[in-house]
Motif scaffolding. Structure first.
Motif, mmCIF file in Angstrom:
data_model
loop_
_atom_site.group_PDB
_atom_site.id
_atom_site.type_symbol
_atom_site.label_atom_id
_atom_site.label_comp_id
_atom_site.label_asym_id
_atom_site.label_seq_id
_atom_site.Cartn_x
_atom_site.Cartn_y
_atom_site.Cartn_z
ATOM 1 N N THR A 1 -6.883 -4.709 -9.496
ATOM 2 C CA THR A 1 -5.852 -5.721 -9.753
ATOM 3 C C THR A 1 -4.478 -5.118 -9.498
ATOM 4 O O THR A 1 -4.313 -3.894 -9.480
ATOM 5 N N ALA A 2 -3.491 -5.984 -9.332
ATOM 6 C CA ALA A 2 -2.115 -5.525 -9.130
ATOM 7 C C ALA A 2 -1.611 -4.790 -10.365
ATOM 8 O O ALA A 2 -0.908 -3.778 -10.261
ATOM 9 N N GLN A 3 -1.958 -5.286 -11.549
ATOM 10 C CA GLN A 3 -1.514 -4.668 -12.798
ATOM 11 C C GLN A 3 -2.022 -3.227 -12.908
ATOM 12 O O GLN A 3 -1.270 -2.314 -13.259
ATOM 13 N N LYS A 4 -3.309 -3.024 -12.602
ATOM 14 C CA LYS A 4 -3.871 -1.679 -12.655
ATOM 15 C C LYS A 4 -3.229 -0.776 -11.607
ATOM 16 O O LYS A 4 -2.963 0.401 -11.853
ATOM 17 N N ALA A 5 -2.977 -1.340 -10.424
ATOM 18 C CA ALA A 5 -2.373 -0.560 -9.346
ATOM 19 C C ALA A 5 -0.968 -0.088 -9.732
ATOM 20 O O ALA A 5 -0.625 1.084 -9.550
ATOM 21 N N LEU A 6 -0.175 -0.982 -10.284
ATOM 22 C CA LEU A 6 1.194 -0.626 -10.668
ATOM 23 C C LEU A 6 1.197 0.414 -11.784
ATOM 24 O O LEU A 6 2.080 1.280 -11.830
ATOM 25 N N SER A 7 0.209 0.335 -12.676
ATOM 26 C CA SER A 7 0.105 1.323 -13.753
ATOM 27 C C SER A 7 -0.123 2.726 -13.176
ATOM 28 O O SER A 7 0.491 3.697 -13.630
ATOM 29 N N VAL A 8 -0.973 2.818 -12.149
ATOM 30 C CA VAL A 8 -1.242 4.108 -11.508
ATOM 31 C C VAL A 8 -0.027 4.567 -10.711
ATOM 32 O O VAL A 8 0.355 5.742 -10.728
ATOM 33 N N LEU A 9 0.607 3.629 -10.010
ATOM 34 C CA LEU A 9 1.748 3.966 -9.148
ATOM 35 C C LEU A 9 2.960 4.445 -9.948
ATOM 36 O O LEU A 9 3.821 5.152 -9.417
ATOM 37 N N LYS A 10 3.048 4.065 -11.209
ATOM 38 C CA LYS A 10 4.140 4.537 -12.064
ATOM 39 C C LYS A 10 3.996 6.026 -12.390
ATOM 40 O O LYS A 10 4.975 6.706 -12.704
ATOM 41 N N LYS A 11 2.760 6.524 -12.296
ATOM 42 C CA LYS A 11 2.490 7.909 -12.687
ATOM 43 C C LYS A 11 2.341 8.851 -11.495
ATOM 44 O O LYS A 11 2.569 10.047 -11.624
ATOM 45 N N GLU A 12 1.912 8.307 -10.353
ATOM 46 C CA GLU A 12 1.593 9.153 -9.211
ATOM 47 C C GLU A 12 2.389 8.723 -7.981
ATOM 48 O O GLU A 12 2.657 7.536 -7.778
ATOM 49 N N LEU A 13 2.723 9.695 -7.123
ATOM 50 C CA LEU A 13 3.336 9.424 -5.832
ATOM 51 C C LEU A 13 2.263 9.613 -4.770
ATOM 52 O O LEU A 13 1.591 10.643 -4.726
ATOM 53 N N PHE A 14 2.080 8.627 -3.909
ATOM 54 C CA PHE A 14 0.990 8.651 -2.946
ATOM 55 C C PHE A 14 1.500 8.797 -1.510
ATOM 56 O O PHE A 14 2.619 8.389 -1.184
ATOM 57 N N ASP A 15 0.645 9.346 -0.655
ATOM 58 C CA ASP A 15 0.950 9.461 0.774
ATOM 59 C C ASP A 15 0.617 8.178 1.518
ATOM 60 O O ASP A 15 1.198 7.879 2.557
ATOM 61 N N CYS A 16 -0.351 7.433 0.992
ATOM 62 C CA CYS A 16 -0.798 6.209 1.663
ATOM 63 C C CYS A 16 -1.348 5.234 0.624
ATOM 64 O O CYS A 16 -2.010 5.641 -0.332
ATOM 65 N N ILE A 17 -1.065 3.955 0.821
ATOM 66 C CA ILE A 17 -1.615 2.904 -0.036
ATOM 67 C C ILE A 17 -2.345 1.901 0.856
ATOM 68 O O ILE A 17 -1.770 1.376 1.814
ATOM 69 N N VAL A 18 -3.617 1.657 0.551
ATOM 70 C CA VAL A 18 -4.393 0.630 1.249
ATOM 71 C C VAL A 18 -4.454 -0.589 0.335
ATOM 72 O O VAL A 18 -4.959 -0.501 -0.787
ATOM 73 N N LEU A 19 -3.935 -1.698 0.819
ATOM 74 C CA LEU A 19 -3.718 -2.861 -0.049
ATOM 75 C C LEU A 19 -4.336 -4.126 0.527
ATOM 76 O O LEU A 19 -4.056 -4.487 1.677
ATOM 77 N N ASP A 20 -5.179 -4.788 -0.258
ATOM 78 C CA ASP A 20 -5.639 -6.123 0.091
ATOM 79 C C ASP A 20 -4.513 -7.083 -0.292
ATOM 80 O O ASP A 20 -4.000 -7.044 -1.410
ATOM 81 N N TYR A 21 -4.116 -7.941 0.643
ATOM 82 C CA TYR A 21 -2.962 -8.813 0.408
ATOM 83 C C TYR A 21 -3.256 -9.890 -0.636
ATOM 84 O O TYR A 21 -2.347 -10.425 -1.255
ATOM 85 N N VAL A 22 -4.531 -10.225 -0.814
ATOM 86 C CA VAL A 22 -4.904 -11.283 -1.761
ATOM 87 C C VAL A 22 -5.581 -10.665 -2.981
ATOM 88 O O VAL A 22 -6.684 -10.152 -2.906
ATOM 89 N N LEU A 23 -4.887 -10.711 -4.122
ATOM 90 C CA LEU A 23 -5.407 -10.165 -5.373
ATOM 91 C C LEU A 23 -5.388 -11.256 -6.449
ATOM 92 O O LEU A 23 -4.595 -12.196 -6.366
ATOM 93 N N PRO A 24 -6.218 -11.135 -7.473
ATOM 94 C CA PRO A 24 -6.324 -12.215 -8.464
ATOM 95 C C PRO A 24 -5.088 -12.413 -9.332
ATOM 96 O O PRO A 24 -4.866 -13.507 -9.850
ATOM 97 N N ASP A 25 -4.271 -11.371 -9.499
ATOM 98 C CA ASP A 25 -3.154 -11.487 -10.436
ATOM 99 C C ASP A 25 -1.775 -11.358 -9.787
ATOM 100 O O ASP A 25 -0.763 -11.259 -10.488
ATOM 101 N N ALA A 26 -1.702 -11.350 -8.453
ATOM 102 C CA ALA A 26 -0.392 -11.277 -7.781
ATOM 103 C C ALA A 26 -0.571 -11.554 -6.296
ATOM 104 O O ALA A 26 -1.614 -11.238 -5.719
ATOM 105 N N ASN A 27 0.447 -12.161 -5.670
ATOM 106 C CA ASN A 27 0.368 -12.305 -4.216
ATOM 107 C C ASN A 27 0.862 -11.018 -3.559
ATOM 108 O O ASN A 27 1.525 -10.189 -4.179
#
Length: 262
Positions: free
Chosen positions: A28-54
């Motif tokens: 989910t977008a919520q879980k992703a943002l929680s992880v992104l607040k703690k870690e810096l990534f080299d690459c993010i693979v993202l499905d454009y359609v998620l249940p809790d955010a466009n």
């Protein structure tokens, strides 16, 4: 990796994971943002359609978390609108359309972009990459000239073609298109907008056809109007074929394949 389809998430995670790539996943977008607040990534693979955010909402939130320099690959089955393609093009995000083999394209894109030596990749994964690479599309490495006076349409079509292995040159007027064709003999196909000021598509096509070397150049007329007689008028002007706006991606690519088969 941000994907709400658990099976797809597991499949891609397993493929990407190795000694050189550590994969974090979120459904989910919520879980992703929680992880992104703690870690810096080299690459993010993202499905454009998620249940809790466009998709665009999530991309904006990712940028706010100082991940703006991170490579973002959009892995989605969505048929993007013209406005979405323009926005994504401006943000410089790469789109990889979901297909049965798209996870392999994801792996190859990440290896190239992150400069990971393929010696760290298992032999089975390398075979998968090579097998996909050997499956060639007639559009691969072709050069298309897109002529349209509306820069938004140029942005949108450029984004569509960059999802494939198609080289794109753009022109914002008929005169500019003629100049490009005069200087570049390697163009394989032309997409010509009909409704342009000063010199419209009909006139531009007629001038192109006067050159002997352009007699067999595929030219697809693109028009916003679908009036009775439009197709015949385009063909009479010298167009090879005709398609109406809003252009449907798969229909356009299929039409281009037809005219590029030798």
């Amino acid at each position: 990796m941000i994907e709400d389809n658990v099976e797809e998430l597991q499949r891609v995670t397993e493929l990407l994971s190795n000694d050189q790539i550590e994969v974090f996943s979120a459904t989910t977008a919520q879980k992703a943002l929680s992880v992104l607040k703690k870690e810096l990534f080299d690459c993010i693979v993202l499905d454009y359609v998620l249940p809790d955010a466009n998709g665009m909402e999530l991309l904006n939130n990712i940028n706010l978390l100082k991940q703006s320099q991170t490579l973002i690959l959009l892995h989605s089955a969505r048929d993007f609108t013209q406005d979405e393609l323009i926005q994504l093009k401006r943000l410089n995000h790469k789109i990889i359309t979901k297909t049965p083999n798209s996870h392999v394209h994801l792996l190859e894109e990440i290896l190239v972009t992150l400069h990971i030596d393929k010696k760290y990749i298992s032999e089975s994964k390398l075979k998968m990459i090579n097998s996909i690479r050997d499956t060639k599309d007639i559009l691969d490495n072709r050069k298309v000239l897109v002529v349209d006076d509306d820069v938004r349409n140029l942005f949108a079509l450029t984004a569509v073609f960059e999802r494939s292995k198609i080289n794109v040159i753009t022109a914002e007027s008929g005169r500019e298109a003629l100049e490009i064709l005069n200087n570049d003999k390697s163009i394989d196909i032309v997409l010509m907008d009909i409704m342009m000021p000063e010199m419209d598509g009909y006139e531009t096509i007629q001038i192109i056809r006067k050159e002997q070397r352009n007699k067999s150049l595929p030219i697809i007329a693109v028009t916003a109007k679908a009036m009775i007689g439009d197709r015949q008028k385009c063909i009479s002007s010298g167009a090879s074929d005709y398609i109406t706006k809003p252009v449907k991606t798969e229909q356009l690519l299929a039409l281009m394949r037809v005219w590029l088969i030798k």
